[in-house]
Scaffold this motif. Structure first.
Motif, PDB file in Angstrom:
ATOM      1  N   ALA A   1       0.775  -0.682  -0.087  1.00 22.92           N
ATOM      2  CA  ALA A   1       0.049  -0.174   0.432  1.00 22.92           C
ATOM      3  C   ALA A   1       0.965   1.461   0.160  1.00 22.92           C
ATOM      4  O   ALA A   1       0.435   2.561  -0.960  1.00 22.92           O
ATOM      5  N   ASP A   2       1.913   0.862   1.368  1.00 30.38           N
ATOM      6  CA  ASP A   2       2.186   2.445   1.043  1.00 30.38           C
ATOM      7  C   ASP A   2       3.776   2.355  -0.666  1.00 30.38           C
ATOM      8  O   ASP A   2       3.872   3.775  -1.006  1.00 30.38           O
ATOM      9  N   ALA A   3       4.081   1.592  -1.228  1.00 28.95           N
ATOM     10  CA  ALA A   3       4.506   1.614  -2.727  1.00 28.95           C
ATOM     11  C   ALA A   3       3.768   2.133  -3.289  1.00 28.95           C
ATOM     12  O   ALA A   3       4.045   3.450  -4.077  1.00 28.95           O
ATOM     13  N   LEU A   4       2.180   1.750  -3.653  1.00 28.64           N
ATOM     14  CA  LEU A   4       1.610   2.061  -4.139  1.00 28.64           C
ATOM     15  C   LEU A   4       1.402   3.695  -4.080  1.00 28.64           C
ATOM     16  O   LEU A   4       0.829   4.570  -4.982  1.00 28.64           O
ATOM     17  N   GLU A   5       1.384   4.213  -2.939  1.00 25.56           N
ATOM     18  CA  GLU A   5       1.105   5.615  -2.653  1.00 25.56           C
ATOM     19  C   GLU A   5       1.965   6.765  -2.830  1.00 25.56           C
ATOM     20  O   GLU A   5       1.818   7.153  -3.575  1.00 25.56           O
ATOM     21  N   GLU A   6       2.918   6.324  -2.613  1.00 25.77           N
ATOM     22  CA  GLU A   6       4.405   6.881  -3.588  1.00 25.77           C
ATOM     23  C   GLU A   6       4.628   7.559  -4.684  1.00 25.77           C
ATOM     24  O   GLU A   6       4.228   7.902  -5.297  1.00 25.77           O
ATOM     25  N   ALA A   7       3.737   5.679  -5.778  1.00 24.46           N
ATOM     26  CA  ALA A   7       3.951   5.785  -6.989  1.00 24.46           C
ATOM     27  C   ALA A   7       2.747   6.756  -7.324  1.00 24.46           C
ATOM     28  O   ALA A   7       2.539   7.647  -8.013  1.00 24.46           O
ATOM     29  N   LYS A   8       1.447   7.167  -6.935  1.00 24.88           N
ATOM     30  CA  LYS A   8       0.605   7.843  -6.992  1.00 24.88           C
ATOM     31  C   LYS A   8       0.934   9.676  -6.952  1.00 24.88           C
ATOM     32  O   LYS A   8       0.717   9.825  -7.591  1.00 24.88           O
ATOM     33  N   ALA A   9       2.146   9.531  -5.638  1.00 18.88           N
ATOM     34  CA  ALA A   9       2.891  11.096  -5.000  1.00 18.88           C
ATOM     35  C   ALA A   9       2.911  11.254  -6.180  1.00 18.88           C
ATOM     36  O   ALA A   9       3.728  12.797  -6.502  1.00 18.88           O
ATOM     37  N   GLY A  10       3.914  10.692  -6.691  1.00 19.04           N
ATOM     38  CA  GLY A  10       5.300  11.421  -7.212  1.00 19.04           C
ATOM     39  C   GLY A  10       6.713  11.002  -7.030  1.00 19.04           C
ATOM     40  O   GLY A  10       7.264  10.866  -7.862  1.00 19.04           O
ATOM     41  N   THR A  11       7.114   9.829  -6.021  1.00 24.42           N
ATOM     42  CA  THR A  11       7.602  10.432  -5.337  1.00 24.42           C
ATOM     43  C   THR A  11       8.624   9.029  -5.676  1.00 24.42           C
ATOM     44  O   THR A  11      10.317   8.891  -6.002  1.00 24.42           O
ATOM     45  N   LYS A  12       7.225   7.897  -6.566  1.00 25.70           N
ATOM     46  CA  LYS A  12       8.402   6.704  -6.743  1.00 25.70           C
ATOM     47  C   LYS A  12       7.929   5.862  -8.367  1.00 25.70           C
ATOM     48  O   LYS A  12       6.766   6.432  -8.341  1.00 25.70           O
TER      49      LYS A  12
ATOM     50  N   GLU B   1      -7.391  -3.031 -17.584  1.00 26.12           N
ATOM     51  CA  GLU B   1      -6.998  -2.064 -18.601  1.00 26.12           C
ATOM     52  C   GLU B   1      -6.749  -0.462 -18.055  1.00 26.12           C
ATOM     53  O   GLU B   1      -6.847  -0.251 -17.323  1.00 26.12           O
ATOM     54  N   GLU B   2      -5.669  -0.334 -19.050  1.00 29.15           N
ATOM     55  CA  GLU B   2      -5.566   1.781 -18.765  1.00 29.15           C
ATOM     56  C   GLU B   2      -5.163   2.514 -19.483  1.00 29.15           C
ATOM     57  O   GLU B   2      -4.055   1.809 -20.724  1.00 29.15           O
ATOM     58  N   PRO B   3      -4.794   3.467 -19.774  1.00 27.20           N
ATOM     59  CA  PRO B   3      -4.401   4.160 -20.881  1.00 27.20           C
ATOM     60  C   PRO B   3      -2.834   4.463 -20.995  1.00 27.20           C
ATOM     61  O   PRO B   3      -2.497   4.139 -19.579  1.00 27.20           O
ATOM     62  N   ILE B   4      -2.123   4.195 -22.508  1.00 26.90           N
ATOM     63  CA  ILE B   4      -0.849   3.474 -22.239  1.00 26.90           C
ATOM     64  C   ILE B   4      -0.073   5.134 -21.969  1.00 26.90           C
ATOM     65  O   ILE B   4       0.663   4.331 -21.286  1.00 26.90           O
ATOM     66  N   SER B   5      -1.017   6.155 -21.591  1.00 27.01           N
ATOM     67  CA  SER B   5      -0.053   7.381 -20.889  1.00 27.01           C
ATOM     68  C   SER B   5       0.181   7.256 -19.574  1.00 27.01           C
ATOM     69  O   SER B   5       0.483   8.135 -18.757  1.00 27.01           O
ATOM     70  N   SER B   6      -0.841   6.647 -18.732  1.00 27.91           N
ATOM     71  CA  SER B   6      -0.347   6.201 -17.313  1.00 27.91           C
ATOM     72  C   SER B   6       0.083   4.396 -16.436  1.00 27.91           C
ATOM     73  O   SER B   6       0.608   4.458 -15.710  1.00 27.91           O
ATOM     74  N   THR B   7       0.475   4.255 -18.077  1.00 29.01           N
ATOM     75  CA  THR B   7       1.435   2.819 -17.835  1.00 29.01           C
ATOM     76  C   THR B   7       2.944   2.887 -17.004  1.00 29.01           C
ATOM     77  O   THR B   7       3.265   2.115 -16.273  1.00 29.01           O
ATOM     78  N   ARG B   8       3.256   4.233 -16.919  1.00 25.86           N
ATOM     79  CA  ARG B   8       4.722   4.185 -16.689  1.00 25.86           C
ATOM     80  C   ARG B   8       5.162   4.832 -15.332  1.00 25.86           C
ATOM     81  O   ARG B   8       4.343   6.038 -14.955  1.00 25.86           O
TER      82      ARG B   8
END
Length: 264
Positions: free
Chosen positions: A187-198, A257-264
């Protein structure tokens, strides 16, 4: 776990080292060096390509848990353990005649072998034979199987495995392929990804999400053993709103599924 015929697929393996932390399940992840050609700068699980030496007879003679594995699966499981050792210093191997993994003291004495292995001077079979060790393939639990989409110039055929991290092995990044490391709750890894810190690429992120369904290592391993591994080869679909990356619903991920623009 069937694999489509494609000579261009590069066999690879990824390992998810697990432990129970104070606030629940944690997984070990590393940050890839920015010069690595795959997932540079991203937070990933340790792993890498299969080495031809991973399936030599000198290796086959010194493993536990290889019964029923075909050549490809055998090599991938060996690669998963070798990569864990090279990249983060965790060695899933037992001294001959023992059911216990090598302890921290023995691991420290093996450091010159780890360096030579990491630099390609020796293969994993050389370590096993000279040190009288046996790889613990029996500790690996298959978790996922992903194939890089067809539109990519370099394509990997990658198996993901779960394993309980040995208590006395200090997991840490190697400083070359990976430049940082962390034990982290999904959950923390996902939060950091969402926040743009990882940065977490799509295949890693959805596997982190899937792992995060479980509160403990025991629960995660039990779920993986009870599930059927569905091969995931993402497909690109062109739609009015833009390109979308889709994966099979039967693979049981949180998204299909997910837009290509958000898969990175």
């Amino acid at each position: 776990m069937s694999t489509p015929a494609n000579d261009k697929l590069i066999p690879a393996a990824t390992i998810l080292l697990l432990r129970d932390g104070h606030d629940g399940l944690e997984v070990f992840m590393v940050v890839r060096h920015h010069q690595i050609d795959f997932a540079s700068g991203a937070l990933v699980f340790p792993g890498g390509k299969v080495d031809p030496r991973d399936s030599l007879d000198s290796v086959r003679e010194r493993v536990d848990g290889a019964e029923g594995l075909d050549d490809r699966e055998f090599a991938m499981r060996v690669a998963a353990i070798r990569e864990a050792y090279e990249e983060c210093g965790v060695l899933l191997a037992r001294p001959e005649g023992s059911r216990k993994l090598v302890d921290a003291e023995r691991l420290t004495s093996l450091e010159p072998k780890r360096v030579a292995l990491n630099e390609g001077e020796i293969g994993i079979g050389d370590v096993l034979s000279t040190e009288r060790l046996r790889l613990a393939l029996d500790l690996l639990t298959p978790f996922a199987h992903w194939i890089t989409p067809k539109m990519m110039p370099k394509r990997f055929d990658t198996r993901f495995y779960l394993v309980i991290a040995p208590d006395d092995h200090l997991a840490m990044h190697d400083g070359s392929e990976s430049v940082d490391s962390v034990w982290i709750r999904p959950a923390d890894a996902l939060e950091e990804a969402k926040a743009g810190t990882k940065t977490i690429i799509f295949p890693t992120r959805v596997n982190v999400q899937k792992l995060g369904r479980h509160r403990s290592v025991v629960e995660a391993l039990a779920a993986a053993r009870a599930s059927t591994i569905i091969t995931v080869e993402p497909r690109v679909e062109r739609r009015e709103e833009g390109a979308v990356l889709s994966i099979p619903a039967e693979a049981d991920y949180d998204v299909t599924e997910e837009p290509i623009s958000s898969t990175r």
